[in-house]
Design a protein around this motif. Structure first.
Motif, PDB file in Angstrom:
ATOM      1  N   LEU A 259     -43.111  19.335  50.287  1.00 15.65           N
ATOM      2  CA  LEU A 259     -44.031  18.212  50.048  1.00 15.65           C
ATOM      3  C   LEU A 259     -44.238  17.985  48.555  1.00 15.65           C
ATOM      4  N   ALA A 260     -44.475  19.075  47.823  1.00 20.35           N
ATOM      5  CA  ALA A 260     -44.754  18.950  46.384  1.00 20.35           C
ATOM      6  C   ALA A 260     -43.559  18.338  45.655  1.00 20.35           C
ATOM      7  N   ASP A 261     -42.351  18.786  46.031  1.00 19.75           N
ATOM      8  CA  ASP A 261     -41.142  18.271  45.400  1.00 19.75           C
ATOM      9  C   ASP A 261     -40.969  16.782  45.707  1.00 19.75           C
ATOM     10  N   ASN A 262     -41.212  16.426  46.974  1.00 19.82           N
ATOM     11  CA  ASN A 262     -41.058  15.025  47.382  1.00 19.82           C
ATOM     12  C   ASN A 262     -42.088  14.126  46.698  1.00 19.82           C
ATOM     13  N   GLN A 263     -43.324  14.613  46.625  1.00 18.80           N
ATOM     14  CA  GLN A 263     -44.383  13.837  45.954  1.00 18.80           C
ATOM     15  C   GLN A 263     -43.965  13.517  44.523  1.00 18.80           C
ATOM     16  N   ALA A 264     -43.445  14.523  43.842  1.00 19.69           N
ATOM     17  CA  ALA A 264     -43.083  14.330  42.429  1.00 19.69           C
ATOM     18  C   ALA A 264     -41.987  13.271  42.305  1.00 19.69           C
ATOM     19  N   LYS A 265     -40.994  13.345  43.208  1.00 22.42           N
ATOM     20  CA  LYS A 265     -39.892  12.370  43.132  1.00 22.42           C
ATOM     21  C   LYS A 265     -40.398  10.944  43.408  1.00 22.42           C
ATOM     22  N   VAL A 266     -41.225  10.815  44.454  1.00 20.63           N
ATOM     23  CA  VAL A 266     -41.699   9.475  44.834  1.00 20.63           C
ATOM     24  C   VAL A 266     -42.583   8.899  43.721  1.00 20.63           C
ATOM     25  N   ARG A 267     -43.433   9.744  43.155  1.00 21.07           N
ATOM     26  CA  ARG A 267     -44.317   9.231  42.084  1.00 21.07           C
ATOM     27  C   ARG A 267     -43.510   8.777  40.874  1.00 21.07           C
ATOM     28  N   ALA A 268     -42.483   9.558  40.524  1.00 24.79           N
ATOM     29  CA  ALA A 268     -41.663   9.174  39.355  1.00 24.79           C
ATOM     30  C   ALA A 268     -40.949   7.848  39.636  1.00 24.79           C
ATOM     31  N   SER A 269     -40.424   7.705  40.863  1.00 28.25           N
ATOM     32  CA  SER A 269     -39.731   6.451  41.196  1.00 28.25           C
ATOM     33  C   SER A 269     -40.714   5.288  41.261  1.00 28.25           C
ATOM     34  N   ARG A 270     -41.942   5.572  41.672  1.00 34.13           N
ATOM     35  CA  ARG A 270     -42.976   4.519  41.724  1.00 34.13           C
ATOM     36  C   ARG A 270     -43.230   3.965  40.318  1.00 34.13           C
ATOM     37  N   ASP A 271     -43.271   4.853  39.335  1.00 32.85           N
ATOM     38  CA  ASP A 271     -43.462   4.414  37.945  1.00 32.85           C
ATOM     39  C   ASP A 271     -42.317   3.505  37.504  1.00 32.85           C
ATOM     40  N   ARG A 272     -41.093   3.919  37.868  1.00 29.42           N
ATOM     41  CA  ARG A 272     -39.900   3.112  37.522  1.00 29.42           C
ATOM     42  C   ARG A 272     -39.969   1.727  38.137  1.00 29.42           C
ATOM     43  N   LEU A 273     -40.329   1.691  39.435  1.00 28.03           N
ATOM     44  CA  LEU A 273     -40.385   0.416  40.158  1.00 28.03           C
ATOM     45  C   LEU A 273     -41.474  -0.478  39.555  1.00 28.03           C
ATOM     46  N   THR A 274     -42.628   0.112  39.263  1.00 24.32           N
ATOM     47  CA  THR A 274     -43.747  -0.650  38.697  1.00 24.32           C
ATOM     48  C   THR A 274     -43.340  -1.262  37.353  1.00 24.32           C
ATOM     49  N   ALA A 275     -42.745  -0.432  36.501  1.00 25.43           N
ATOM     50  CA  ALA A 275     -42.342  -0.918  35.168  1.00 25.43           C
ATOM     51  C   ALA A 275     -41.280  -2.004  35.304  1.00 25.43           C
ATOM     52  N   GLY A 276     -40.328  -1.789  36.219  1.00 25.40           N
ATOM     53  CA  GLY A 276     -39.243  -2.757  36.407  1.00 25.40           C
ATOM     54  C   GLY A 276     -39.772  -4.093  36.896  1.00 25.40           C
ATOM     55  N   MET A 277     -40.717  -4.063  37.824  1.00 23.26           N
ATOM     56  CA  MET A 277     -41.267  -5.318  38.355  1.00 23.26           C
ATOM     57  C   MET A 277     -42.083  -6.041  37.284  1.00 23.26           C
ATOM     58  N   ARG A 278     -42.861  -5.281  36.518  1.00 21.49           N
ATOM     59  CA  ARG A 278     -43.658  -5.923  35.450  1.00 21.49           C
ATOM     60  C   ARG A 278     -42.746  -6.565  34.411  1.00 21.49           C
ATOM     61  N   ALA A 279     -41.638  -5.898  34.133  1.00 17.00           N
ATOM     62  CA  ALA A 279     -40.704  -6.462  33.149  1.00 17.00           C
ATOM     63  C   ALA A 279     -40.147  -7.805  33.643  1.00 17.00           C
ATOM     64  N   LEU A 280     -40.149  -8.005  34.967  1.00 20.50           N
ATOM     65  CA  LEU A 280     -39.676  -9.273  35.532  1.00 20.50           C
ATOM     66  C   LEU A 280     -40.792 -10.306  35.658  1.00 20.50           C
ATOM     67  N   GLY A 281     -41.981  -9.959  35.187  1.00 16.46           N
ATOM     68  CA  GLY A 281     -43.082 -10.924  35.183  1.00 16.46           C
ATOM     69  C   GLY A 281     -44.005 -10.848  36.390  1.00 16.46           C
ATOM     70  N   PHE A 282     -43.762  -9.879  37.272  1.00 15.16           N
ATOM     71  CA  PHE A 282     -44.676  -9.734  38.414  1.00 15.16           C
ATOM     72  C   PHE A 282     -46.000  -9.116  37.950  1.00 15.16           C
ATOM     73  N   ALA A 283     -47.080  -9.496  38.651  1.00 21.73           N
ATOM     74  CA  ALA A 283     -48.406  -8.915  38.358  1.00 21.73           C
ATOM     75  C   ALA A 283     -48.592  -7.665  39.230  1.00 21.73           C
ATOM     76  N   THR A 284     -47.719  -6.699  39.026  1.00 18.05           N
ATOM     77  CA  THR A 284     -47.667  -5.512  39.880  1.00 18.05           C
ATOM     78  C   THR A 284     -48.920  -4.654  39.701  1.00 18.05           C
ATOM     79  N   VAL A 285     -49.480  -4.268  40.835  1.00 19.73           N
ATOM     80  CA  VAL A 285     -50.737  -3.506  40.830  1.00 19.73           C
ATOM     81  C   VAL A 285     -50.418  -2.009  40.725  1.00 19.73           C
ATOM     82  N   ASP A 286     -51.181  -1.266  39.934  1.00 18.17           N
ATOM     83  CA  ASP A 286     -50.999   0.186  39.844  1.00 18.17           C
ATOM     84  C   ASP A 286     -51.201   0.792  41.229  1.00 18.17           C
ATOM     85  N   SER A 287     -50.252   1.584  41.683  1.00 15.57           N
ATOM     86  CA  SER A 287     -50.305   2.078  43.065  1.00 15.57           C
ATOM     87  C   SER A 287     -50.530   3.581  43.132  1.00 15.57           C
TER      88      SER A 287
END
Ligand SMILES: Cc1ncc(COP(=O)(O)O)c(C=O)c1O
Length: 348
Positions: A259-287
């Motif tokens: 669980l701990a390993d999976n949480q870390a991976k998902v959270r890191a990818s969440r940061d990537r997705l959030t940054a990527g969407m914001r760079a495209l102009g979306f008003a992405t909400v911190d999740s």
């Protein structure tokens, strides 16, 4: 048809997200975990199959309850297990909400709560979130026949959270119990499990579908004070969890390192997705969950959903009248996220 209850005839019914069973799609629409579950799950299910399935399972899934209770610092009689947390939500609604009663939920949030109220012949009262996804005092206002309130935390589609202190205040002011739906809480920084010990008005539900990567197995549970659990036990189906899901879920919750390993991976990818969407102009909400909510202030998003789908990437388009629309995108692997982002780069 004329024999069907009028409440059922009148309702639309819950429509689950698209679940294509064939072909290869990048599936980012129903918040599944992109990784396979702990290998211990497969082994435990294999052992359960070898032992044979001719007998009924343990009606209370005690093996799971004991492990979960240890993790939560309660006794096993504080836990009731279900066939996914949707089963638990059904049990709770049936136990607390009757014909003509009122069930409160925030909006936009998980639509199933409204369906469950309709099944009971009850009314669902939707209290709108504020624009910053906080809840104002309308959510805590007493009303006649208000029997139950639901609060997904983290919320879907926003991925935002209400703090445990605010939840404590809400529960204290409400004239009825509050179910804090923690289906996504393992991806968050905080949770409300400790509040259950303070008051029988707060119940917490959890799912193994998301953080343990077991959406296909169907297992969830509720944490509540033992006198509440005793009553809920009367409402559930006798054998609501099957032998394979009990074995798999118990092995999953036993593997906290996975669980701990999976949480870390998902959270890191969440940061990537959030940054990527914001760079495209979306008003992405911190999740705080394993998905992110992406409105766009200048580009219509429905055509983007359609174009992504045509290109084999499935995300969830949500339109909330009076509130706005957006794309809810589940946190996939880094490769899946990159596929989605690069397609979007060519569209917006
Ligand atoms: C807020 C919320 N609660 C509960 C569930 C149901 O989860 P389960 O798979 O455990 O039935 C979902 C599923 O998407 C959800 O979004």
């Amino acid at each position: 048809m004329s024999y069907i209850r009028p409440e059922i005839l009148a309702m639309q019914g819950y429509v689950p997200g698209e679940q294509p069973q064939e072909g290869s799609v990048v599936k980012l629409n129903t918040n599944e975990n992109p990784y396979p579950s702990s290998p211990a799950v497969q082994r435990a299910i294999g052992r359960a199959i070898q032992m044979g399935l001719q007998k009924y399972p343990d009606p209370m899934a005690n093996a799971f309850r004991q492990r979960a209770a240890q993790l939560l610092g309660v006794e096993p009689n504080w836990i009731l297990c279900g066939n996914g947390s949707d089963d638990i939500l059904t049990i709770v609604t049936r136990a607390f909400v009757g014909q003509g009663d009122l069930l409160r939920l925030p909006h936009p949030s998980y639509i199933l709560y409204k369906t469950l109220a309709q099944l009971q012949g009850a009314t669902a009262e939707e209290v709108y979130f504020q624009k910053d996804w906080s809840l104002d005092d309308d959510f805590l206002r007493p009303k006649p026949r208000l029997k139950l309130a639901y609060l997904p935390n983290p919320n879907s589609p926003s991925g935002t959270m209400i703090s445990p202190q605010r939840i404590r205040e809400i529960a204290a002011a409400l004239p009825c119990p509050l179910v804090v739906d923690e289906a996504y809480v393992d991806f968050a920084d905080t949770n409300c499990a400790a509040l259950v010990k303070e008051t029988d008005k707060i119940m917490v539900t959890r799912s193994l579908s998301k953080s343990y990567a077991l959406a296909g197995l169907r297992f969830g549970y509720i944490v509540a004070q033992p006198p509440v659990i005793e009553q809920l036990e009367k409402v559930k189906d006798s054998y609501n969890c099957d032998a394979l899901s009990i074995a798999g879920a118990t092995a999953a919750i036993d593997d906290q390192a996975w669980l701990a390993d999976n949480q870390a991976k998902v959270r890191a990818s969440r940061d990537r997705l959030t940054a990527g969407m914001r760079a495209l102009g979306f008003a992405t909400v911190d999740s705080q969950a394993n998905f992110v909510w992406n409105p766009h202030h200048s580009v219509p998003v429905k055509p983007l959903y359609e174009q992504l789908k045509a290109a084999g990437v499935l995300v969830r388009y949500m339109d909330y009248p009076g509130w706005g629309d957006g794309l809810r995108i589940s946190v996939g692997t880094n490769d899946q996220i990159e596929t989605c982002l690069s397609l979007l780069r060519g569209m917006v």
